[in-house]
Every structure is written in C-alpha cells, then in structure tokens.
Design a protein around this motif. Structure first.
Motif, PDB file in Angstrom:
ATOM      1  N   ASP A 162      -3.956   5.488   8.034  1.00 56.92           N
ATOM      2  CA  ASP A 162      -4.085   6.267   6.811  1.00 56.92           C
ATOM      3  C   ASP A 162      -5.247   5.720   5.974  1.00 56.92           C
ATOM      4  N   PRO A 163      -6.232   6.540   5.640  1.00 52.78           N
ATOM      5  CA  PRO A 163      -7.360   6.059   4.831  1.00 52.78           C
ATOM      6  C   PRO A 163      -6.916   5.450   3.508  1.00 52.78           C
ATOM      7  N   ALA A 164      -5.747   5.878   2.991  1.00 51.50           N
ATOM      8  CA  ALA A 164      -5.262   5.359   1.714  1.00 51.50           C
ATOM      9  C   ALA A 164      -5.039   3.853   1.769  1.00 51.50           C
ATOM     10  N   PHE A 165      -4.680   3.342   2.945  1.00 45.02           N
ATOM     11  CA  PHE A 165      -4.500   1.896   3.091  1.00 45.02           C
ATOM     12  C   PHE A 165      -5.829   1.192   2.832  1.00 45.02           C
ATOM     13  N   THR A 223       1.792   2.746   2.593  1.00 49.30           N
ATOM     14  CA  THR A 223       1.402   3.528   3.757  1.00 49.30           C
ATOM     15  C   THR A 223       1.012   2.584   4.888  1.00 49.30           C
ATOM     16  N   THR A 235       0.801  -1.216   0.000  1.00 50.14           N
ATOM     17  CA  THR A 235       0.000   0.000   0.000  1.00 50.14           C
ATOM     18  C   THR A 235       0.839   1.275   0.000  1.00 50.14           C
ATOM     19  N   ASP A 277     -10.625  -0.789  -3.407  1.00 44.95           N
ATOM     20  CA  ASP A 277     -10.433  -0.953  -4.849  1.00 44.95           C
ATOM     21  C   ASP A 277     -10.383  -2.434  -5.223  1.00 44.95           C
ATOM     22  N   GLU A 280      -8.378   2.369   1.225  1.00 47.12           N
ATOM     23  CA  GLU A 280      -8.826   2.591  -0.151  1.00 47.12           C
ATOM     24  C   GLU A 280      -8.271   1.524  -1.092  1.00 47.12           C
ATOM     25  N   LYS A 281      -7.048   1.072  -0.833  1.00 49.48           N
ATOM     26  CA  LYS A 281      -6.464  -0.003  -1.645  1.00 49.48           C
ATOM     27  C   LYS A 281      -7.319  -1.266  -1.557  1.00 49.48           C
ATOM     28  N   LYS A 284      -1.896   1.919   8.238  1.00 49.72           N
ATOM     29  CA  LYS A 284      -3.102   2.317   8.962  1.00 49.72           C
ATOM     30  C   LYS A 284      -2.679   3.188  10.156  1.00 49.72           C
TER      31      LYS A 284
END
Length: 237
Positions: A152-155, A148, A146, A161, A157-158, A150
């Motif tokens: 982190d919301p980006a984690f 990044t 990822t 997806d 989001e992966k 946790k």
C-alpha cells in the motif's frame, strides 16, 4: 542515472524476509510439531501452503494471523488442527533468527546512514526482531503505526512524511528489501531508489512470499546484506 550509494541519508528496510529469516523460523516450528505428531513434512511444500493461506481475503495482521494460517494448512500437512498449535506458530516469531549476515551488516551501515525499519509485522513482534538484530534502527514503522501494509503506497507515505519532518525527501532514501511484491515493485512506482536483496537466489520459487504479477528490475541488487555493506564500504564518496 541511479544515485550513488554514498548519496543517500536513509536506508529503509523490509524486515521479515530481508533481515529476519521467517521462512526458516516457520519451517523449524512446523518441523517440531511434525516430529511430535510422528509425521514428516516438506519445508518448501509447507511454505507454499503457507503462502496460499496467508494471502487470502480474510487475512489478519502478521504474525497474529499465523493462528488462522496454521488451522488452514495443518490438515494438509497431517498436523493436529488445534488452536494451541497455531498460537505456538504465532509465538515462534519471538525467537526467529536474523540471517547470519544481518546484524553485522546493519551495524556497518549504521555508521553511514539512518536506518529505518518498515515492516508489515505488528509492533510486538518487531520489538523481538529489532533486539535480535542488535537494535540498529533510527526509526521504525510497523503495521500498527501505519494502519496498513506494504505494498500500500500509504505505508510509504508515512515514511516520506517522517523524512520530510527532518528536512529531507524521498530522494534521500534507498529502500532495501527482498520482496518483489511488497517492496521492490511499489518503491519503483513511487520513485524511490531501491535495492533488492535476493535471499532465495539459490532456491527456486518465491517461498513464503507472494509472487509478483511482474518482475521489477531493481536499482541495486545483492544476494545478501553483507554484499550491500561491502559495496557501501568501497563506493567512491
């Protein structure tokens, strides 16, 4: 109303602390070093020192960062501040054990759901954790995958997806974790149903996990993975 347990397609899991007993692993390794050095250490004190050192501005990826962490806490524990011991603490991750109920509960849950690992650990360490747990995962996301960590919301989001690529959505996910800071708070903010596994229910404090700014009430709450698996087994379909 919260969704019923049978309504989910995926169970996503925090690994270190929820399924793998990293606190026990750290304490055992440090205790072994202490015995060799002829000193005694308090396990909970060691975890408090670890937590303060681990969550500093110069922290690296886990568990590689344990080398730096060890060098920071060793003098306070009366242990030799030498890199080789830090590397020993890092490498101890290869032999950390799962909680006594983890592997069996995951095997049971895998008959009903797709199990997805979400760990802040690096891939090399996760491979050892997965083997210890019986390799139950349908998919896995690590800090290497990822880019990044946790919370982190980006984690997340992966993972969203990935689920979307299979024609599903985050509404099909139940996120299972012990960390209020890394998982429960952010999953609530992102609109995911969550399940708090309160591993330290019989102990005071947050141990080796950073304390959250505020407590988040989970959608589901158990003190063990066995409790979750048992609830799934009796949930009306």
């Amino acid at each position: 109303m919260r969704k019923g347990l049978p309504e989910f397609k995926y169970l996503t899991f925090d690994v270190v602390g929820t399924l793998i007993d990293f606190e026990g692993g750290l304490k055992d390794c440090l205790a072994g070093m202490a015995a060799e050095a002829g000193v005694e250490i308090d396990g909970e004190e060691a975890l408090t020192l670890y937590r303060a050192a681990r969550y500093s501005d110069d922290a690296g990826l886990f568990p590689d960062d344990l080398v730096r962490v060890y060098l920071a806490i060793a003098p306070k524990l009366g242990l030799p501040a030498e890199r080789k011991y830090g590397e020993r603490l890092r490498d101890s991750a290869k032999s950390w054990k799962g909680f006594s109920d983890s592997a069996e509960a995951l095997a049971r849950l895998a008959t009903n759901y797709r199990l997805v690992a979400m760990t802040n650990a690096r891939r090399w360490a996760f491979d050892f954790f997965a083997k210890e747990l019986g390799n139950p995962f349908y998919a896995a996301f690590t800090a290497d995958d990822t880019g990044t960590e946790k919370p982190d919301p980006a984690f997340f989001e992966k993972v969203f997806d990935f689920v979307a690529s299979e024609g599903n959505s985050k509404d099909d996910i139940l996120h299972v974790a012990q960390s209020q800071y890394h998982d429960i708070g952010i999953s609530k903010k992102l609109g995911i149903t969550n399940c708090w596994i309160e591993r330290r229910h019989a102990q005071k404090g947050y141990g080796g996990t950073i304390e959250p700014v505020e407590f988040t009430k989970p959608d589901y709450h158990f003190t063990s993975m066995a409790g979750l698996a048992d609830a799934v087994a009796v949930a009306p379909s």
